[in-house]
Design a protein around this motif. Structure first.
Motif: not given
Length: 411
Positions: A37, A40, A43, A45-47, A50, A283, A286, A290
């Motif tokens: 989280c 994200l 910024g 990594i973009s949604i 991700a 998670s 993600v 990043a």
């Protein structure tokens, strides 16, 4: 300048080590989710990136095996098999020996994550039934599936990635030649070290049948699902010789569909799924993406020096503590193109030893911890590390030495 994503990863790593702030106990899945989280929010990594960074094949595979694991546990099959398989053991140390042997052997062909899922309730059962410390049995499972999975190209995802890279022809033979003996040495070392954690390991155990709830209908469907899993795994092996790769989703479907479609306890089985572990993995994908996208890890890797078995082994062990070993393998493989078999085997061995050093070095250890905590049992980062450090040092000597010797004679 160190990227924000790397700082977030460092914070996550520290929190996983301490696992507690004041009186608040931090679940490992919660720490990793908070890290994702944060990546994200800041910024890094973009949604969309991700979302696409999540390996849904792995998530679906784990989901299917969680359903099967819940069925095997709730049907009573696991307890009955445990009583039957360990009935030959006369002492606590024999129970530990057979447990490590069985779990390692299964991991070689059913993948380490699968056996981590199914084996955790067996470890807890053996600890209670034979008066062996719970942490001893949980550590035995973690290390057994780690080193057991090293011996074949289908023992874990990174092995498979290396095997299909084209650099290891006759993968099953090469894996056995280079990795079987040192893996057995490591498993024996784990057995001897864990014996020190058992009070009176030579004392006799009492085999009491006890009361085991047995659901005949659920047991029947569990056996069908387990049989389908074995069939799809064998099919995957056979197809690999012809250049085809059976998706992990097929194995997951074989594990879950018969139970979810035909068992009357399907809702209970879904409730038994370890959803927090699935969230941890999503998670992790993600956050690792990043960090990967920041380019920081790539700049510190000594890729130009990856021609030495010891350097490649050591680099793999260290870097795998901070990023998933699968992305690391994906990065290094192009640099190994045209290299000899020993370097590929050093990469496999390094990924294995990384899993024996810390909890987060292997996904299977995280699975064991998460499932154990659902049953009220746990172990800390440092407790694992105290066992893992000597095991990893032994593994380094065994794997590096054996790979160099075999490479010398094979070359």
């Amino acid at each position: 300048m160190i990227p924000v994503a790397v700082w977030i990863l460092g914070a996550v790593f520290c929190l996983i080590v301490v696992r507690q702030i004041g009186t608040i106990r931090l679940p490992i899945w919660g720490v990793m989710t908070a890290g994702a989280c944060a990546a994200l929010i800041f910024g890094t990594i973009s949604i969309p990136d991700a979302f696409f960074s999540i390996n849904f094949s792995v998530i679906l595979f784990l989901l299917g095996m969680f359903v099967l694991g819940a069925a095997l546990e709730k049907s009573g099959i696991l307890h009955l098999l445990s009583l039957k398989n360990f009935a030959r053991a006369k002492t606590k140390k024999e129970v530990l020996f057979w447990f490590i042997l069985v779990m390692a052997a299964f991991s070689a062909f059913l993948m380490n994550d699968t056996i981590a899922i199914i084996g955790t309730p067996v470890a807890l059962f053996c600890a209670a039934a034979y008066k062996i410390p719970v942490k001893t049995m949980l550590f035995a499972l973690c290390f057994a599936v780690t080193f057991g999975s090293c011996m074949t190209p289908i023992g874990n995802p990174q092995n498979l990635l290396i095997a299909i890279s084209g650099g290891v022809p006759f993968a099953f033979l090469e894996f056995a030649l280079y990795l079987l003996i040192p893996s057995v040495i490591c498993l024996y070392a784990v057995y001897r070290i864990l014996l020190l954690t058992i009070p009176s390991p030579g004392s006799h155990v009492v085999h009491e049948p006890g009361k085991v709830f047995f659901d005949e209908a659920l047991s029947r469907w569990s056996k069908i699902s387990l049989g389908l899993v074995f069939f799809t795994v064998v099919l995957r092996i056979v197809l690999s010789f012809f250049g085809f790769e059976l998706p992990f989703a097929v194995i997951a479907a074989a594990a879950a569909f018969p139970l979810l479609l035909f068992s009357k306890r399907r809702v209970e089985l879904l409730r038994g799924v370890d959803w927090s572990t699935l969230l941890f993995f999503a998670s992790m994908f993600v956050l690792m993406a990043a960090v990967w996208n920041s380019g920081f890890i790539q700049t510190i890797l000594p890729t130009s020096e990856m021609t030495s078995v010891p350097i490649l082994f050591g680099t793999t062990v260290i870097v795998s503590q901070f990023i998933s070993n699968v992305p690391f393998v994906a990065l290094i493989l192009p640099a190994l193109t045209g290299s000899g078999i020993p370097l590929y085997m050093a990469l496999v061995a390094g990924c294995t030893a990384a899993g024996s050093l810390t909890i987060i070095g292997a996904a299977s250890s995280v699975i064991v911890l998460q499932r154990a905590e659902k049953s009220g049992e746990t172990f800390s980062f440092m407790e694992f590390f105290k066992i893992g450090l000597p095991v990893t040092l032994i593994a380094a000597g065994a794997y590096i030495g054996w790979i160099l010797v075999v490479g010398l004679f094979a070359g």
